[in-house]
Design a protein around this motif. Structure first.
Motif, PDB file in Angstrom:
ATOM      1  N   ASP A  44       6.462  10.523 -17.396  1.00 60.33           N
ATOM      2  CA  ASP A  44       5.377   9.814 -16.649  1.00 60.33           C
ATOM      3  C   ASP A  44       6.474   9.574 -15.068  1.00 60.33           C
ATOM      4  O   ASP A  44       5.545  10.087 -14.172  1.00 60.33           O
ATOM      5  CB  ASP A  44       5.599   8.178 -16.777  1.00 60.33           C
ATOM      6  N   TYR A  45       7.400   9.061 -14.897  1.00 58.16           N
ATOM      7  CA  TYR A  45       8.228   9.187 -13.335  1.00 58.16           C
ATOM      8  C   TYR A  45       7.836  10.923 -12.991  1.00 58.16           C
ATOM      9  O   TYR A  45       7.318  10.340 -12.098  1.00 58.16           O
ATOM     10  CB  TYR A  45       9.396   8.686 -13.597  1.00 58.16           C
ATOM     11  N   LEU A  48       4.403  11.709 -12.267  1.00 58.27           N
ATOM     12  CA  LEU A  48       4.318  11.681 -11.075  1.00 58.27           C
ATOM     13  C   LEU A  48       4.448  11.728  -9.991  1.00 58.27           C
ATOM     14  O   LEU A  48       3.825  11.813  -8.267  1.00 58.27           O
ATOM     15  CB  LEU A  48       3.582  10.591 -11.137  1.00 58.27           C
ATOM     16  N   ASN A 193       4.308   3.535 -12.907  1.00 53.50           N
ATOM     17  CA  ASN A 193       2.805   4.399 -13.795  1.00 53.50           C
ATOM     18  C   ASN A 193       0.959   3.925 -14.254  1.00 53.50           C
ATOM     19  O   ASN A 193       0.865   5.067 -14.833  1.00 53.50           O
ATOM     20  CB  ASN A 193       3.534   5.099 -15.017  1.00 53.50           C
TER      21      ASN A 193
END
Length: 391
Positions: A44-45, A48, A193
């Motif tokens: 997710d990090y 994004l 997130n």
């Protein structure tokens, strides 16, 4: 899996600021990582961050290799695939390596994937490594844990040898790397997130009959349900609720632990579960809360996406003091810090319950701190500057 697409905030601690004059505007970046096949904060990090870097004009290609680390044979194959990809990256490009120690290990023991950075650097590829997890902690959990800790610490030396610029997510880890390896690292806090979505209007602040205390990361070994539930039992008024946000959800051993603690504290029926929901729904449930409480006994850390999510939503946040407490956050007056004592926690929650203006002011400071220090644009500005610099 590969994805490509075309596409200013203050820099975090140690950020170099704007790109130098000789920066290459045609940066080609490969954001690479081995990740858990299911929900994974590292992925997710990275996703994004890649999206924001593309928006800023960089060419970013994502390369994610899924592996759960449960099979030595499969993890070995994944490691060899990762090394093959290292050999295919053109010299002169930049790699933004997402490293978490367990993601490159089988049953906690590192595999050859930890050599990825060394192979890249040997071919003239610049490597910026985000060290999400350095190594397992010892914590006196038996011989197996000791083997994991020692082998992962040895692997960390190989990862650092294959890194031009190491990036960590806490000040404590900056000091740890300097003391143990002599390497200087940059610190960039983890951003949220969980997107902030518009929630229903609801009742005006202070007029709702229920007072809802939300808890992220409620199932960990360092979380004591009894601490919060005994504090809730001391709160004035009726309708006090505890909403446990996110995984693992009801019907699990962790959930039963909370329900038992609620019965023991005399507040049976106050505990509710959001369950595992989409991020947009999680944002809505988060906004139902009047106050959020962080129960990790190590304190509110800059590496915790749950802390970032609370601040990003402008929610009053009560945290425990601990070894990982982030000094900048502690000094900002954006959170309320308490000791791990039910009476101390109850006093803080009572003050917030009885004073809507106090809650509103704390929420505004939380949001302002997040935007200035922890936001995705802030992190992206830091990485953009690093990536645009010539080696």
């Amino acid at each position: 899996m590969s994805t490509t697409s075309p596409a200013s905030a203050p820099s975090p601690t140690g950020a170099p600021g704007t790109a130098p004059a000789d920066a290459d505007a045609r940066v080609r970046c490969h954001l690479v990582g081995t990740v858990q096949p299911a929900a994974c904060g590292v992925r997710d990090y990275g996703t994004l961050l890649a999206r924001e870097l593309r928006r800023r004009g960089l060419q970013v290609q994502e390369e994610w290799l899924p592996d759960d680390g449960r099979s030595a044979r499969r993890t070995w194959r994944t490691a060899l695939d990762l090394l093959a990809r290292a050999r295919s990256i053109p010299a002169g490009d930049v790699v933004l390596w997402q490293y978490a120690s367990y993601n490159y290990a089988a049953h906690g023991v590192p595999m050859p994937g930890v050599l990825f950075g060394l192979l890249c650097r040997a071919r003239g590829v610049r490597v910026v490594t985000v060290l999400h997890e350095l190594s397992a902690t010892w914590e006196r959990r038996g011989a197996g844990r000791a083997v994991q800790a020692l082998s992962q610490r040895a692997a960390l030396l190989l990862v650092l040898a294959g890194t031009d610029v190491p990036v960590v997510t806490t000040d404590q880890r900056v000091g740890q790397l300097r003391r143990t390896t002599g390497r200087r690292a940059r610190m960039v806090p983890v951003f949220s997130n969980v997107p902030v979505v518009a929630a229903g209007a609801g009742e005006a602040a202070g007029e709702a009959p229920a007072f809802t205390v939300g808890v992220f990361s409620w199932s960990g070994d360092l979380v004591d349900p009894d601490l919060l539930l005994r504090a809730v039992a001391r709160l004035p008024g009726d309708g006090n609720r505890v909403l446990l946000l996110g995984a693992p959800g009801p019907g699990t051993a962790a959930a039963e632990r909370w329900l038992q603690a609620a019965r023991a504290a005399g507040v049976a029926g106050c505990v509710e579960f959001s369950g595992v929901v989409e991020l947009e729904d999680l944002s809505v449930r988060l906004q139902e809360c009047d106050v959020l409480v962080q129960l990790d006994s190590r304190g509110a850390s800059s590496r915790r996406g749950t802390v970032a999510a609370a601040l990003a939503h402008g929610k009053p946040l009560v945290t425990l003091t601990g070894a990982d407490t982030w000094g900048a956050l502690s000094d900002s007056s954006a959170v309320v810090e308490v000791t791990a004592d039910p009476a101390d926690l109850a006093r803080a929650l009572t003050a917030l319950r009885q004073d809507p203006e106090l809650r509103a002011g704390l929420g505004r400071r939380a949001r302002a701190f997040y935007e200035a220090t922890m936001s995705l644009p802030s992190a992206a500005a830091f990485f953009e500057s690093l990536l645009r610099r010539r080696a």
